[in-house]
Motif scaffolding. Structure first.
Motif, PDB file in Angstrom:
ATOM      1  N   ILE A 141       0.835  -1.207   0.000  1.00 44.09           N
ATOM      2  CA  ILE A 141       0.000   0.000   0.000  1.00 44.09           C
ATOM      3  C   ILE A 141       0.867   1.253   0.000  1.00 44.09           C
ATOM      4  O   ILE A 141       0.604   2.224  -0.731  1.00 44.09           O
ATOM      5  N   GLY A 142       1.921   1.222   0.816  1.00 41.17           N
ATOM      6  CA  GLY A 142       2.832   2.372   0.860  1.00 41.17           C
ATOM      7  C   GLY A 142       3.492   2.613  -0.483  1.00 41.17           C
ATOM      8  O   GLY A 142       3.618   3.768  -0.922  1.00 41.17           O
ATOM      9  N   GLY A 143       3.913   1.541  -1.154  1.00 45.66           N
ATOM     10  CA  GLY A 143       4.514   1.686  -2.473  1.00 45.66           C
ATOM     11  C   GLY A 143       3.529   2.259  -3.474  1.00 45.66           C
ATOM     12  O   GLY A 143       3.891   3.103  -4.304  1.00 45.66           O
ATOM     13  N   LEU A 144       2.278   1.801  -3.404  1.00 43.23           N
ATOM     14  CA  LEU A 144       1.243   2.300  -4.303  1.00 43.23           C
ATOM     15  C   LEU A 144       1.003   3.797  -4.082  1.00 43.23           C
ATOM     16  O   LEU A 144       0.931   4.571  -5.041  1.00 43.23           O
ATOM     17  N   VAL A 145       0.883   4.199  -2.823  1.00 37.10           N
ATOM     18  CA  VAL A 145       0.629   5.607  -2.510  1.00 37.10           C
ATOM     19  C   VAL A 145       1.786   6.482  -2.982  1.00 37.10           C
ATOM     20  O   VAL A 145       1.582   7.528  -3.625  1.00 37.10           O
ATOM     21  N   ILE A 146       3.009   6.061  -2.697  1.00 36.11           N
ATOM     22  CA  ILE A 146       4.174   6.862  -3.082  1.00 36.11           C
ATOM     23  C   ILE A 146       4.333   6.890  -4.600  1.00 36.11           C
ATOM     24  O   ILE A 146       4.681   7.918  -5.185  1.00 36.11           O
ATOM     25  N   GLY A 147       4.057   5.757  -5.251  1.00 33.15           N
ATOM     26  CA  GLY A 147       4.110   5.728  -6.707  1.00 33.15           C
ATOM     27  C   GLY A 147       3.091   6.669  -7.327  1.00 33.15           C
ATOM     28  O   GLY A 147       3.377   7.367  -8.299  1.00 33.15           O
TER      29      GLY A 147
END
Length: 229
Positions: A141-147
């Protein structure tokens, strides 16, 4: 007292592979950006070098497959070549090629970095423990948000969020697929192309999955307009 002594070790262990990732990025990112900015034959030559390196790794991986190995060997061709052709096609677009590939790489790289950092700090439920025990749902989820944030900033507005989200999710699926393949073959790394840091497939798995999708999005956007329009 014992808890105080062991806590720093535990935190250090969470980031024990940070050095490997940093060293790999320090080598790959400047090379990729140089070839990308130059474009033309320089970009094509760089892509060719990466394809040859990946196919060599794939051939080495085939030794972990029971014979006959023909099917496995043939499967490596589209795995390496389709993303390569996608990256070449994207960069060839005269008005938007550079921006499209930069958008793609930025989203994939920051998704990977974001997933790593958030997953290590937050932890929690495993994303796919049977495939990759180190990956967590919080990291995904963190990777998705930052991406998505990276895509929005690069595009200069919210229009960048949707294509960034698509590429972020696909890149994480590609990462998981490569982890599943290595687990199936019983290997830790895809190769040793990058001495001490694994193989090209290890470092490019997200890009390999996302590049064809980026090319498709660009083609659908009126034949190669920026991905976010």
């Amino acid at each position: 007292m014992s808890a105080q002594l062991t806590a720093p070790v535990s935190r250090k262990a969470k980031f024990q592979d940070l050095g490997i990732r940093t060293a790999s990025a320090a080598v790959l990112i400047p090379v990729a950006l140089f070839g990308l900015i130059m474009g033309g034959w320089v970009w094509a030559l760089l892509i060719l070098v990466f394809v040859v390196g990946m196919l060599r790794e794939w051939r080495a991986l085939s030794h972990h497959v029971p014979p006959p190995r023909t099917g496995f060997l043939l499967a490596g061709l589209p795995y390496a070549i389709v993303p390569a052709l996608s990256l070449l096609w994207l960069r060839m677009q005269p008005d938007t090629g550079l921006d499209d590939v930069l958008f793609l790489l930025l989203v994939v790289w920051l998704t990977d970095i974001g997933a790593y950092i958030v997953g290590r700090i937050v932890g929690g439920r495993k994303l796919a423990p049977a495939i990759s025990p180190g990956k967590t749902l919080s990291g995904a989820i963190g990777g998705l948000v930052i991406g998505c944030l990276a895509g929005m900033i690069f595009a200069g507005g919210p229009l960048g969020i949707l294509p960034a989200a698509v590429l972020s999710v696909v890149s994480q699926i590609g990462d998981l697929a490569e982890s599943a393949l290595k687990r199936r073959l019983g290997v830790k790394d895809s190769g040793n192309t990058i001495p001490g840091h694994g193989g090209l497939f290890d470092r490019l798995d997200g890009v390999l999955a996302a590049a064809p999708v980026a090319a498709l999005l660009a083609a659908l956007a009126q034949g190669g307009l920026p991905l976010w329009r």
